[in-house]
Design an enzyme around this catalytic site. Structure first.
Site, PDB file in Angstrom:
ATOM      1  N   LYS A 327       0.804  -1.118   0.003  1.00 48.48           N
ATOM      2  CA  LYS A 327       0.077   0.166   0.037  1.00 48.48           C
ATOM      3  C   LYS A 327       0.889   1.291  -0.061  1.00 48.48           C
ATOM      4  CE  LYS A 327      -4.619  -1.762   1.104  1.00 48.48           C
ATOM      5  NZ  LYS A 327      -5.624  -2.157   2.290  1.00 48.48           N
ATOM      6  N   ARG A 362      -3.874 -10.334   4.603  1.00 49.35           N
ATOM      7  CA  ARG A 362      -4.192 -10.271   3.158  1.00 49.35           C
ATOM      8  C   ARG A 362      -3.074  -9.609   2.476  1.00 49.35           C
ATOM      9  NH1 ARG A 362      -6.340  -6.476  -0.396  1.00 49.35           N
ATOM     10  NH2 ARG A 362      -7.986  -7.209  -1.861  1.00 49.35           N
TER      11      ARG A 362
HETATM   12  N1  HH2 Z   1      -7.706  -3.659   0.850  1.00 49.66           N
HETATM   13  C1  HH2 Z   1      -8.072  -3.486  -0.275  1.00 49.66           C
HETATM   14  C2  HH2 Z   1      -9.067  -4.294  -0.839  1.00 49.66           C
HETATM   15  N2  HH2 Z   1      -9.860  -4.924  -0.154  1.00 49.66           N
HETATM   16  N3  HH2 Z   1     -10.171  -5.936   2.167  1.00 49.66           N
HETATM   17  C3  HH2 Z   1      -9.805  -6.115   3.343  1.00 49.66           C
HETATM   18  N4  HH2 Z   1     -10.459  -6.659   4.140  1.00 49.66           N
HETATM   19  N5  HH2 Z   1      -8.847  -5.161   3.908  1.00 49.66           N
HETATM   20  C4  HH2 Z   1      -8.053  -4.372   3.168  1.00 49.66           C
HETATM   21  O1  HH2 Z   1      -7.086  -3.878   3.717  1.00 49.66           O
HETATM   22  C5  HH2 Z   1      -8.299  -4.362   1.812  1.00 49.66           C
HETATM   23  C6  HH2 Z   1      -9.457  -5.125   1.248  1.00 49.66           C
HETATM   24  C7  HH2 Z   1      -7.241  -2.904  -1.326  1.00 49.66           C
HETATM   25  O2  HH2 Z   1      -6.084  -3.376  -2.140  1.00 49.66           O
HETATM   26  P1  HH2 Z   1      -6.306  -4.248  -3.408  1.00 49.66           P
HETATM   27  O3  HH2 Z   1      -7.413  -5.174  -3.634  1.00 49.66           O
HETATM   28  O4  HH2 Z   1      -4.852  -4.711  -3.988  1.00 49.66           O
HETATM   29  O5  HH2 Z   1      -6.582  -3.082  -4.552  1.00 49.66           O
HETATM   30  P2  HH2 Z   1      -7.881  -2.466  -5.384  1.00 49.66           P
HETATM   31  O6  HH2 Z   1      -8.787  -2.416  -4.457  1.00 49.66           O
HETATM   32  O7  HH2 Z   1      -6.760  -1.363  -6.154  1.00 49.66           O
HETATM   33  O8  HH2 Z   1      -8.233  -3.702  -6.298  1.00 49.66           O
END
Ligand code: HH2
Length: 392
Positions: A327, A362
């Protein structure tokens, strides 16, 4: 207003009672003093500080008690026999301690079992999106998504978290139809092929419902069950576990100007209310998990404070999920603009997060973080064993 209790520490713990009246604070001091002078408490906890604002912007006073779990439990029993203290203080201290020390979480969800007491679990991120912040476009088609899920399972993922909509700062919402068309074929194929549980990363109840029908077993809702009024009931209908995450605002506006008077207290309150929302809708409390939502309506300083004080969330008595992977705050500290180069920084947050109580991490880089988690687990277990006598 009823006083609010918080807990933190290791070996010697600190319970902070926020908002007692000055009469109650005096009474607490007197009781502890009398217990020091032979009231049968044995080694008595000490009163750390009184009338100290708990965080600079909090106006209510706070009283902090410190001691080993055994000492604090004894003190709680002692409080029960005194009049004039906040109602239910003894029981609240007791359950806060039990929550804080609990590590035997076992989540059973739609035939899948996550034995979180055994070891830290890895949730592998599968973004079936063209625009996710760190891997947008890499796994956008069904076949590429399937291949990546297989890789993550082979590398040690305990859960595959499947998302069709990016929730990065500034992201615009996606239509349900588009989100479904991205993730449903992947969920159908993976649930038939892989034994690992699948979670669906969505805040839309209709998407969650279809994903559960297609074979997902966990709902991962970045809005903590708030954006879709039917979300909690949908999870309950399917007997699914739910990850309740904290967000301030919406993905579109969350990073514009995040403000908190008491960042840990406000997130804890949001998560506690989320758990109650789930339970009221029929979700078994034992199927709820909590996540402070790193990067979701938080500045760099907020994210660092949440990580540093992550153990305090254990007071809610539910397993902690932590999503720091690649992040932006890691990029800010290390001055690394490219998310895929933030793996070492992520490793630091995973190790520390586990030490502070995260039970599920995660992550995008499953193989590398599996090593970090196994090593950290080994150290944490050793230190828990050496502290065992104090925990009786
Ligand atoms: N962070 C993201 C998405 N979902 N869910 C939980 N429970 N906790 C988190 O910290 C979290 C999450 C964001 O990361 P990512 O899915 O890699 O990115 P994007 O939202 O751009 O797809």
């Amino acid at each position: 207003m009823e006083p609010v209790l918080r807990i933190s520490g290791r070996g010697s713990l600190t319970i902070t009672i926020q908002g007692p009246t000055s009469g109650q604070a005096n009474l607490l001091r007197e009781i502890i003093r009398s217990s020091d002078s032979g009231a049968g408490l044995g080694a008595a906890p000490s009163l750390l500080e009184e009338n100290r604002p708990c965080s600079p912007s909090l106006t209510s006073s706070a009283t902090a008690l410190t001691g080993t779990p055994r000492e604090l439990k004894r003190l709680a029993r002692f409080f029960a026999s005194h009049r004039g203290l906040p109602v239910g203080l003894s029981e609240k201290i007791d359950s806060l301690l039990d929550n804080y020390l609990r590590s035997d979480y076992k989540i059973t969800s739609r035939g899948k079992v996550l034995d979180l007491g055994l070891r830290t679990h890895l949730m592998g991120v599968l973004n079936v999106t063209p625009d996710s912040f760190s891997d947008g476009g890499l796994y956008a088609g069904t076949e590429r998504a399937l291949a990546h899920a297989r890789e993550m399972a082979a590398a040690g993922a305990d859960i595959i978290d499947i998302g069709g909509e990016s929730t990065r700062p500034g992201a615009e919402p996606l239509s349900e139809e588009e989100e479904l068309s991205r993730i449903i074929p992947v969920i159908e194929r993976l649930s038939a092929e892989l034994p690992v549980p699948l979670s669906v990363d969505t805040y839309k109840a209709t998407v969650a419902r279809e994903a559960l029908a297609a074979g997902a077993s966990i709902v991962n809702d970045i809005s903590g069950l708030r954006f879709s009024p039917d979300m909690a009931k949908t999870a309950a209908d399917y007997g699914a576990a739910v990850v309740i995450m904290h967000i301030q605002g919406t993905p579109r506006d969350m990073q514009q100007h995040p403000v908190y008077a008491d960042v840990i207290g406000e997130i804890m309150e949001y998560l506690a209310q989320g758990i109650e929302l789930a339970v009221k809708a029929g979700v078994d409390r034992e199927k709820t998990l909590i996540d402070p939502g790193i990067g979701f309506g938080k500045t760099l300083e907020h994210n660092l404070e949440i990580l540093n004080r992550l153990d305090e969330f254990k007071g809610l008595g539910r397993p902690i999920v932590l999503g720091t992977s690649r992040k932006r705050f890691i990029g800010a500290v290390l001055n690394i603009p490219a998310p895929e180069q933030r793996v070492d920084g992520t490793a630091a947050t995973v190790a520390l997060g586990i030490e502070r109580g995260a039970r599920i991490v995660r992550v995008h880089d499953v193989g590398r973080m599996a090593q970090v988690a196994r090593m950290t687990d080994a150290i944490v277990k050793a230190s828990t064993k050496s502290q065992a006598p104090n925990h009786k």
